[in-house]
Design a protein around this motif. Sequence first.
Motif, PDB file in Angstrom:
ATOM      1  N   HIS A  56       0.834  -1.202   0.000  1.00  0.00           N
ATOM      2  CA  HIS A  56       0.000   0.000   0.000  1.00  0.00           C
ATOM      3  C   HIS A  56       0.872   1.256   0.000  1.00  0.00           C
ATOM      4  O   HIS A  56       0.610   2.210  -0.742  1.00  0.00           O
ATOM      5  CB  HIS A  56      -0.927  -0.023   1.224  1.00  0.00           C
ATOM      6  N   HIS A  57       1.925   1.241   0.793  1.00  0.00           N
ATOM      7  CA  HIS A  57       2.850   2.381   0.869  1.00  0.00           C
ATOM      8  C   HIS A  57       3.546   2.614  -0.480  1.00  0.00           C
ATOM      9  O   HIS A  57       3.704   3.760  -0.917  1.00  0.00           O
ATOM     10  CB  HIS A  57       3.881   2.133   1.967  1.00  0.00           C
ATOM     11  N   LEU A  58       3.978   1.530  -1.128  1.00  0.00           N
ATOM     12  CA  LEU A  58       4.656   1.658  -2.428  1.00  0.00           C
ATOM     13  C   LEU A  58       3.739   2.270  -3.482  1.00  0.00           C
ATOM     14  O   LEU A  58       4.166   3.123  -4.261  1.00  0.00           O
ATOM     15  CB  LEU A  58       5.160   0.298  -2.903  1.00  0.00           C
ATOM     16  N   VAL A  59       2.504   1.834  -3.513  1.00  0.00           N
ATOM     17  CA  VAL A  59       1.568   2.384  -4.495  1.00  0.00           C
ATOM     18  C   VAL A  59       1.316   3.856  -4.197  1.00  0.00           C
ATOM     19  O   VAL A  59       1.337   4.698  -5.099  1.00  0.00           O
ATOM     20  CB  VAL A  59       0.249   1.582  -4.516  1.00  0.00           C
ATOM     21  N   LYS A  60       1.098   4.190  -2.915  1.00  0.00           N
ATOM     22  CA  LYS A  60       0.870   5.590  -2.545  1.00  0.00           C
ATOM     23  C   LYS A  60       2.058   6.463  -2.911  1.00  0.00           C
ATOM     24  O   LYS A  60       1.888   7.612  -3.298  1.00  0.00           O
ATOM     25  CB  LYS A  60       0.624   5.703  -1.031  1.00  0.00           C
ATOM     26  N   SER A  61       3.260   5.920  -2.802  1.00  0.00           N
ATOM     27  CA  SER A  61       4.454   6.726  -3.065  1.00  0.00           C
ATOM     28  C   SER A  61       4.640   7.050  -4.543  1.00  0.00           C
ATOM     29  O   SER A  61       5.441   7.914  -4.887  1.00  0.00           O
ATOM     30  CB  SER A  61       5.700   6.021  -2.524  1.00  0.00           C
ATOM     31  N   THR A  62       3.907   6.381  -5.422  1.00  0.00           N
ATOM     32  CA  THR A  62       4.020   6.670  -6.860  1.00  0.00           C
ATOM     33  C   THR A  62       3.040   7.748  -7.323  1.00  0.00           C
ATOM     34  O   THR A  62       3.039   8.104  -8.501  1.00  0.00           O
ATOM     35  CB  THR A  62       3.789   5.402  -7.706  1.00  0.00           C
ATOM     36  N   LYS A  63       2.243   8.270  -6.415  1.00  0.00           N
ATOM     37  CA  LYS A  63       1.212   9.241  -6.804  1.00  0.00           C
ATOM     38  C   LYS A  63       1.819  10.498  -7.423  1.00  0.00           C
ATOM     39  O   LYS A  63       1.377  10.949  -8.482  1.00  0.00           O
ATOM     40  CB  LYS A  63       0.368   9.603  -5.588  1.00  0.00           C
ATOM     41  N   ALA A  64       2.825  11.074  -6.785  1.00  0.00           N
ATOM     42  CA  ALA A  64       3.421  12.316  -7.300  1.00  0.00           C
ATOM     43  C   ALA A  64       4.059  12.084  -8.668  1.00  0.00           C
ATOM     44  O   ALA A  64       3.911  12.920  -9.573  1.00  0.00           O
ATOM     45  CB  ALA A  64       4.460  12.846  -6.317  1.00  0.00           C
ATOM     46  N   LEU A  65       4.748  10.978  -8.833  1.00  0.00           N
ATOM     47  CA  LEU A  65       5.372  10.656 -10.122  1.00  0.00           C
ATOM     48  C   LEU A  65       4.306  10.465 -11.200  1.00  0.00           C
ATOM     49  O   LEU A  65       4.479  10.909 -12.337  1.00  0.00           O
ATOM     50  CB  LEU A  65       6.237   9.403  -9.988  1.00  0.00           C
ATOM     51  N   THR A  66       3.207   9.827 -10.839  1.00  0.00           N
ATOM     52  CA  THR A  66       2.119   9.608 -11.793  1.00  0.00           C
ATOM     53  C   THR A  66       1.496  10.923 -12.228  1.00  0.00           C
ATOM     54  O   THR A  66       1.235  11.138 -13.416  1.00  0.00           O
ATOM     55  CB  THR A  66       1.046   8.691 -11.171  1.00  0.00           C
ATOM     56  N   ILE A  67       1.270  11.824 -11.280  1.00  0.00           N
ATOM     57  CA  ILE A  67       0.704  13.136 -11.617  1.00  0.00           C
ATOM     58  C   ILE A  67       1.685  13.931 -12.468  1.00  0.00           C
ATOM     59  O   ILE A  67       1.288  14.584 -13.444  1.00  0.00           O
ATOM     60  CB  ILE A  67       0.312  13.899 -10.332  1.00  0.00           C
ATOM     61  N   GLY A  68       2.971  13.885 -12.127  1.00  0.00           N
ATOM     62  CA  GLY A  68       3.995  14.563 -12.933  1.00  0.00           C
ATOM     63  C   GLY A  68       4.019  14.033 -14.353  1.00  0.00           C
ATOM     64  O   GLY A  68       4.117  14.797 -15.316  1.00  0.00           O
TER      65      GLY A  68
END
Length: 175
Positions: A56-68
């Motif tokens: 869950h933490h790993l997926v959440k941590s990709t949010k900023a990269l995905t938005i960028g």
Amino acid sequence: MNLAQHCKLCDYSQYDIEKGFFCGITQSKPDFKNKCAEIKFDEKYKQLIRDINIEHHLVKSTKALTIGNLIVFLLIAIAFMVAGYWYGTMAWDKGIVATVPFIIGGIGFLVLPMATGPVNKYKRDMAVAKEKKERLDRLLGVYNISYEIEITVRKDLHGNKEFDTKLEFTRKHYR
């Protein structure tokens, strides 16, 4: 609720490819109403809590990269579409009908999936990770167990990640 989910947490559980999860004490499939009276919480459930929360933490941590990624590729797509339109209007004003503006604008449309694909993947992965975490928390709630977890990510020179977890339990009577 799937009773085998209880077995995944129990240190007595065993798994056979033909039978699936079964109780190591009774040697049979789980057969109880709401919670197992013989369940033993020790290492399996701690590891499962860590694994699900790290995912869950790993997926959440990709949010900023995905938005960028969405913003960059969306801007690139829009730039190609505007350039195609601009070049097409310039050519049309001079009385020229050209296919190049359509090709340039088409490239913009071809770049759009590069903007939206990672967003769709993030949403799908987050839904799966969130569902796993919620299912685990509901199951632990049956046994009146709650926890707090702190995850620390360490990276080495090559980008490999290692996770340190600090797991604390609040346990009421679970039997």
